[in-house]
Design a protein around this motif. Structure first.
Motif, PDB file in Angstrom:
ATOM      1  N   TYR A 127      11.684  51.032   4.600  1.00  0.00           N
ATOM      2  CA  TYR A 127      11.659  49.924   5.192  1.00  0.00           C
ATOM      3  C   TYR A 127      10.136  49.584   5.287  1.00  0.00           C
ATOM      4  CZ  TYR A 127      16.183  50.997   7.520  1.00  0.00           C
ATOM      5  OH  TYR A 127      17.400  50.953   7.773  1.00  0.00           O
ATOM      6  N   LEU A 169      13.460  47.024  -7.589  1.00  0.00           N
ATOM      7  CA  LEU A 169      13.959  45.866  -7.357  1.00  0.00           C
ATOM      8  C   LEU A 169      15.107  45.179  -6.461  1.00  0.00           C
ATOM      9  CD1 LEU A 169      14.020  45.191 -11.401  1.00  0.00           C
ATOM     10  CD2 LEU A 169      12.107  44.769  -9.765  1.00  0.00           C
ATOM     11  N   LYS A 170      15.660  46.103  -5.898  1.00  0.00           N
ATOM     12  CA  LYS A 170      16.903  45.849  -5.017  1.00  0.00           C
ATOM     13  C   LYS A 170      16.071  45.671  -3.542  1.00  0.00           C
ATOM     14  CE  LYS A 170      20.893  47.934  -4.764  1.00  0.00           C
ATOM     15  NZ  LYS A 170      22.040  48.620  -4.579  1.00  0.00           N
ATOM     16  N   ILE A 171      16.319  44.609  -3.110  1.00  0.00           N
ATOM     17  CA  ILE A 171      15.685  44.437  -1.747  1.00  0.00           C
ATOM     18  C   ILE A 171      16.494  43.660  -0.810  1.00  0.00           C
ATOM     19  CG2 ILE A 171      13.300  44.311  -2.546  1.00  0.00           C
ATOM     20  CD1 ILE A 171      13.431  41.215  -2.293  1.00  0.00           C
ATOM     21  N   ASN A 172      16.122  43.689   0.404  1.00  0.00           N
ATOM     22  CA  ASN A 172      17.067  43.368   1.417  1.00  0.00           C
ATOM     23  C   ASN A 172      16.294  42.484   2.629  1.00  0.00           C
ATOM     24  OD1 ASN A 172      19.757  43.180   3.058  1.00  0.00           O
ATOM     25  ND2 ASN A 172      18.395  44.482   4.314  1.00  0.00           N
ATOM     26  N   TYR A 173      16.376  41.294   2.565  1.00  0.00           N
ATOM     27  CA  TYR A 173      15.695  40.501   3.707  1.00  0.00           C
ATOM     28  C   TYR A 173      16.440  40.531   4.958  1.00  0.00           C
ATOM     29  CZ  TYR A 173      13.524  38.234  -0.353  1.00  0.00           C
ATOM     30  OH  TYR A 173      12.789  37.722  -1.567  1.00  0.00           O
ATOM     31  N   SER A 174      15.794  41.636   5.674  1.00  0.00           N
ATOM     32  CA  SER A 174      16.587  41.816   7.155  1.00  0.00           C
ATOM     33  C   SER A 174      16.604  40.656   7.938  1.00  0.00           C
ATOM     34  CB  SER A 174      15.825  42.914   7.651  1.00  0.00           C
ATOM     35  OG  SER A 174      16.608  43.705   8.499  1.00  0.00           O
ATOM     36  N   SER A 224      14.284  47.727   2.585  1.00  0.00           N
ATOM     37  CA  SER A 224      14.398  46.664   3.425  1.00  0.00           C
ATOM     38  C   SER A 224      13.318  45.929   4.046  1.00  0.00           C
ATOM     39  CB  SER A 224      15.240  47.335   4.543  1.00  0.00           C
ATOM     40  OG  SER A 224      15.590  46.111   5.500  1.00  0.00           O
ATOM     41  N   LEU A 225      13.132  44.684   3.746  1.00  0.00           N
ATOM     42  CA  LEU A 225      11.882  44.041   4.352  1.00  0.00           C
ATOM     43  C   LEU A 225      12.312  43.573   5.789  1.00  0.00           C
ATOM     44  CD1 LEU A 225      10.661  41.882   1.245  1.00  0.00           C
ATOM     45  CD2 LEU A 225       9.823  43.891   2.284  1.00  0.00           C
ATOM     46  N   THR A 245      21.602  44.646   8.902  1.00  0.00           N
ATOM     47  CA  THR A 245      22.066  43.462   8.165  1.00  0.00           C
ATOM     48  C   THR A 245      21.053  42.779   7.543  1.00  0.00           C
ATOM     49  OG1 THR A 245      22.312  42.194  10.033  1.00  0.00           O
ATOM     50  CG2 THR A 245      24.259  43.319   9.356  1.00  0.00           C
ATOM     51  N   GLY A 246      21.127  41.944   6.423  1.00  0.00           N
ATOM     52  CA  GLY A 246      20.423  41.129   5.629  1.00  0.00           C
ATOM     53  C   GLY A 246      20.740  40.583   4.595  1.00  0.00           C
ATOM     54  N   LEU A 247      19.835  39.691   3.893  1.00  0.00           N
ATOM     55  CA  LEU A 247      20.489  39.032   2.509  1.00  0.00           C
ATOM     56  C   LEU A 247      20.055  40.066   1.423  1.00  0.00           C
ATOM     57  CD1 LEU A 247      19.047  35.486   3.418  1.00  0.00           C
ATOM     58  CD2 LEU A 247      21.309  36.313   3.476  1.00  0.00           C
ATOM     59  N   VAL A 248      20.842  40.452   0.592  1.00  0.00           N
ATOM     60  CA  VAL A 248      20.379  41.317  -0.282  1.00  0.00           C
ATOM     61  C   VAL A 248      19.897  40.610  -1.783  1.00  0.00           C
ATOM     62  CG1 VAL A 248      21.391  43.188  -1.870  1.00  0.00           C
ATOM     63  CG2 VAL A 248      22.179  43.068   0.181  1.00  0.00           C
ATOM     64  N   ARG A 249      18.995  40.834  -2.140  1.00  0.00           N
ATOM     65  CA  ARG A 249      18.628  40.127  -3.468  1.00  0.00           C
ATOM     66  C   ARG A 249      18.172  41.126  -4.605  1.00  0.00           C
ATOM     67  NH1 ARG A 249      19.616  35.044  -3.559  1.00  0.00           N
ATOM     68  NH2 ARG A 249      19.963  36.322  -5.208  1.00  0.00           N
ATOM     69  N   LYS A 250      17.808  40.389  -5.623  1.00  0.00           N
ATOM     70  CA  LYS A 250      17.187  41.357  -6.629  1.00  0.00           C
ATOM     71  C   LYS A 250      16.198  40.716  -7.155  1.00  0.00           C
ATOM     72  CE  LYS A 250      19.076  44.963  -9.175  1.00  0.00           C
ATOM     73  NZ  LYS A 250      20.220  45.822  -9.874  1.00  0.00           N
ATOM     74  N   LEU A 251      15.180  41.512  -7.119  1.00  0.00           N
ATOM     75  CA  LEU A 251      13.843  40.777  -7.793  1.00  0.00           C
ATOM     76  C   LEU A 251      13.883  40.937  -9.228  1.00  0.00           C
ATOM     77  CD1 LEU A 251      11.185  42.592  -5.492  1.00  0.00           C
ATOM     78  CD2 LEU A 251      11.836  40.254  -5.418  1.00  0.00           C
ATOM     79  N   PRO A 252      13.157  40.077  -9.929  1.00  0.00           N
ATOM     80  CA  PRO A 252      13.076  39.948 -11.507  1.00  0.00           C
ATOM     81  C   PRO A 252      12.391  41.309 -11.961  1.00  0.00           C
ATOM     82  CG  PRO A 252      11.674  38.125 -10.488  1.00  0.00           C
ATOM     83  CD  PRO A 252      12.471  38.719  -9.636  1.00  0.00           C
ATOM     84  N   PRO A 284       9.553  43.405 -13.792  1.00  0.00           N
ATOM     85  CA  PRO A 284       8.217  42.939 -14.096  1.00  0.00           C
ATOM     86  C   PRO A 284       7.996  42.525 -15.721  1.00  0.00           C
ATOM     87  CG  PRO A 284       8.196  45.330 -14.010  1.00  0.00           C
ATOM     88  CD  PRO A 284       9.306  44.742 -13.551  1.00  0.00           C
ATOM     89  N   ARG A 344       7.827  44.818  -7.590  1.00  0.00           N
ATOM     90  CA  ARG A 344       8.373  44.604  -8.701  1.00  0.00           C
ATOM     91  C   ARG A 344       7.512  45.276  -9.946  1.00  0.00           C
ATOM     92  NH1 ARG A 344       7.464  38.329 -10.690  1.00  0.00           N
ATOM     93  NH2 ARG A 344       8.215  39.145 -12.516  1.00  0.00           N
ATOM     94  N   LYS A 366       6.278  41.618  -2.501  1.00  0.00           N
ATOM     95  CA  LYS A 366       7.263  41.792  -3.472  1.00  0.00           C
ATOM     96  C   LYS A 366       6.690  41.839  -4.872  1.00  0.00           C
ATOM     97  CE  LYS A 366       9.851  37.791  -3.181  1.00  0.00           C
ATOM     98  NZ  LYS A 366      10.126  36.505  -2.627  1.00  0.00           N
ATOM     99  N   TYR A 375       8.183  32.283   6.695  1.00  0.00           N
ATOM    100  CA  TYR A 375       9.486  33.207   6.199  1.00  0.00           C
ATOM    101  C   TYR A 375      10.558  32.586   6.904  1.00  0.00           C
ATOM    102  CZ  TYR A 375      11.671  37.476   5.462  1.00  0.00           C
ATOM    103  OH  TYR A 375      12.540  38.665   5.126  1.00  0.00           O
TER     104      TYR A 375
END
Lengths: 157, 190
Positions: free
Chosen positions: A65, A144-149, A119-120, B34-41, B43, A139, A135, B130
């Motif tokens: 976290y 790379l797997k992140i979750n915007y809480s 988890s952010l 819970t949250g929005l799961v995303r993948k960063l590009p 580097p 990177r 972020k 944000y």
């Protein structure tokens, strides 16, 4: 006549409380099993934004976290009111994120590393600048797997 | 000398149990994360050549400025319209020339299916809040989810979430979530 007298004397018997401990123990076990200890003490204010397309975070043990938000009132004298990053129990800087992630990785099994999620937990009033810096750091260490809480809200606005 | 075993008084057991119970009640956090799961590009490699430019019709540009205003494909837009607009872009139902091209791909369950080449590009300012950022992300993810759900309904008569893994993967192939995040600008200052 005297046959019926006997019953009248006794009154209502006391309810047995012998099973009370059992019931309490049952509740106790329920809470013991479902409980997740609060792992960090928040030093910042985090009011999560709301969203609808939420996904549950699986495998809590693989989640690290990162908290971002304004310091709590009692820390504002030292740390100011600008949004800060908190990792585990301490305030941190952007440059502390890479070692933090690497340390988290070391603690896990090698096989599990690709499954790790960050988890952010970011306060909704924070500006994107600091979030972007975080972020970019993530990177760089390939997390790379992140979750915007976020919290749940209604479908309609 | 056989003595009768004295029974232990268990009366305080309940008290002890109560004490523990209250402790766990207080420390427990029942909320699920819970949250929005995303993948960063990943580097960028250090000596990368410039990536070939993507055709303009294939990119859906969403900009958010430091005042939290949206600019979608060159025109200001309210966030409530974003979802519909994004859906139209991804699906391109009438094969309009200004919306993305499609490429025929073989997909299990569907056979040859024209898949859109569209990419959503999201760019924000360092001064964007944000909250707004998450709202926009949410709308874009919602657009994809709704399209997937519609397709699932049309083909299998079930919601996307009720399908098994293979079918979900097939639908994901038709509507891959392609949201790219450009490096943010710093126009509005801090």
């Amino acid at each position: 006549m005297s046959r019926f007298k006997k019953n009248k004397d006794e009154g209502t018997p006391a309810i047995s409380t012998a099973s009370l401990p059992d019931i309490i123990f049952m509740l106790l076990f329920f809470f013991m099993v479902t409980t997740v200890m609060r792992e960090v003490e928040l030093k910042i204010v985090v009011k999560l934004p709301k969203a609808t397309e939420l996904q549950k975070l699986e495998k809590k043990s693989l989640v690290s976290y990162i908290y971002i938000g304004k310091p709590l009132k009692k820390y504002q004298k030292v740390f100011g009111t600008e949004p800060r990053i908190q990792l585990n129990d301490a305030f941190a800087d952007v440059k502390d994120i890479q070692p933090f992630i690497l340390k988290e990785r070391e603690a896990r099994n090698e096989k599990e590393v690709p499954l790790m999620t960050t988890s952010l937990k970011v306060d909704e009033d924070v500006k994107m600048g600091i979030v972007t810096d975080v972020k970019q750091e993530l990177r760089k260490v390939n997390a790379l797997k992140i979750n915007y809480s976020a919290r749940k809200r209604d479908k309609n606005w | 000398m056989a003595r009768k075993l004295q029974e232990i008084n268990a009366g305080s057991m309940a008290d002890i149990a109560f004490l523990l119970l209250i402790f766990f009640l207080v420390t427990t956090t029942m909320d699920v994360d819970t949250g929005l799961v995303r993948k960063l590009p990943p580097p960028p490699p250090p000596n990368q050549e410039k990536t070939p430019p993507i055709k303009e019709r294939n990119v859906f540009i969403v900009l958010i400025n430091s005042k939290d205003q949206l600019l979608v494909e060159g025109e200001p837009m309210d966030i409530h319209q974003l979802r519909e607009k994004a859906k139209e872009f991804i699906k391109n139902p009438y094969d309009k020339p200004n919306l993305p091209e499609k490429k025929i791909i073989k997909v299990p369950y569907f056979g040859n299916y024209p898949v859109s080449k569209g990419v959503i590009s999201l760019q924000n300012d360092r001064g964007t809040s944000y909250k707004r950022y998450i709202e926009v992300q949410n709308e874009l993810v919602a657009a994809y989810n709704e399209l997937r759900d519609e397709l699932a309904m049309q083909k299998f008569g079930k919601h996307y979430s009720e399908l098994d893994k293979d079918k979900q993967a097939a639908i994901k192939k038709i509507y891959p979530q392609r949201i790219s995040e450009a490096e943010p600008k710093n126009v509005g200052g801090k």
